[in-house]
Design a protein around this motif. Structure first.
Motif, PDB file in Angstrom:
ATOM      1  N   PRO A  11       0.828  -1.204   0.000  1.00 47.77           N
ATOM      2  CA  PRO A  11       0.000   0.000   0.000  1.00 47.77           C
ATOM      3  C   PRO A  11       0.860   1.251   0.000  1.00 47.77           C
ATOM      4  O   PRO A  11       1.998   1.243   0.465  1.00 47.77           O
ATOM      5  CB  PRO A  11      -0.801  -0.109   1.306  1.00 47.77           C
ATOM      6  N   ARG A  12       0.314   2.307  -0.563  1.00 47.19           N
ATOM      7  CA  ARG A  12       1.048   3.569  -0.585  1.00 47.19           C
ATOM      8  C   ARG A  12       1.176   4.108   0.831  1.00 47.19           C
ATOM      9  O   ARG A  12       0.259   4.007   1.634  1.00 47.19           O
ATOM     10  CB  ARG A  12       0.322   4.584  -1.451  1.00 47.19           C
ATOM     11  N   ALA A  47     -12.553  12.165  -1.254  1.00 46.56           N
ATOM     12  CA  ALA A  47     -13.666  12.934  -0.685  1.00 46.56           C
ATOM     13  C   ALA A  47     -14.817  13.033  -1.675  1.00 46.56           C
ATOM     14  O   ALA A  47     -15.986  12.871  -1.305  1.00 46.56           O
ATOM     15  CB  ALA A  47     -13.186  14.322  -0.276  1.00 46.56           C
ATOM     16  N   LYS A  48     -14.513  13.267  -2.954  1.00 49.56           N
ATOM     17  CA  LYS A  48     -15.570  13.348  -3.977  1.00 49.56           C
ATOM     18  C   LYS A  48     -16.282  12.001  -4.121  1.00 49.56           C
ATOM     19  O   LYS A  48     -17.508  11.951  -4.229  1.00 49.56           O
ATOM     20  CB  LYS A  48     -14.976  13.772  -5.317  1.00 49.56           C
ATOM     21  N   ASP A  74      -2.679  15.456  -1.908  1.00 47.46           N
ATOM     22  CA  ASP A  74      -3.897  16.267  -1.806  1.00 47.46           C
ATOM     23  C   ASP A  74      -4.888  15.903  -2.898  1.00 47.46           C
ATOM     24  O   ASP A  74      -6.099  15.851  -2.664  1.00 47.46           O
ATOM     25  CB  ASP A  74      -3.546  17.756  -1.902  1.00 47.46           C
ATOM     26  N   GLU A  75      -4.394  15.607  -4.077  1.00 50.64           N
ATOM     27  CA  GLU A  75      -5.290  15.242  -5.184  1.00 50.64           C
ATOM     28  C   GLU A  75      -6.002  13.922  -4.887  1.00 50.64           C
ATOM     29  O   GLU A  75      -7.189  13.786  -5.151  1.00 50.64           O
ATOM     30  CB  GLU A  75      -4.499  15.124  -6.497  1.00 50.64           C
ATOM     31  N   ARG A  76      -5.259  12.968  -4.334  1.00 43.31           N
ATOM     32  CA  ARG A  76      -5.878  11.682  -4.005  1.00 43.31           C
ATOM     33  C   ARG A  76      -6.906  11.838  -2.887  1.00 43.31           C
ATOM     34  O   ARG A  76      -7.964  11.210  -2.912  1.00 43.31           O
ATOM     35  CB  ARG A  76      -4.813  10.665  -3.599  1.00 43.31           C
TER      36      ARG A  76
END
Length: 83
Positions: free
Chosen positions: A7-8, A20-21, A13-15
């Motif tokens: 796992p990362r 969230a979306k 922030d983009e992820r």
């Protein structure tokens, strides 16, 4: 053979924004589903209460009519006895 990727370790922030979306979309879909179910249940209950109200109005009307007829018969009998 199955290769497992580790796992990362960090979230950009983009992820996080994408997550969230995605979560907002899932919650909104669930909310619409629940609202539809509650609306259907409310319509069902309203129909049941309307039917009960109609039944009670008819029943009380019949009882009131019967009591009125009994009252008139008793008044007529009292009138006959008094004469």
């Amino acid at each position: 053979m199955v290769v497992m990727t580790p796992p990362r370790e960090s979230w950009t922030d983009e992820r996080l924004d994408d997550l969230a979306k995605h979560m907002d979309a899932r919650f909104n879909a669930q909310q619409r589903h629940m609202d539809a179910r509650f609306d259907a249940q409310q319509k069902y209950m309203d129909a049941r209460f309307d039917a009960l109200n109609r039944t009670m109005q008819i029943g009380f009307g019949l009882i009131g009519g019967a009591l009125g007829v009994i009252g008139m018969v008793l008044a007529a009998l009292v009138g006959l006895i008094a004469t």
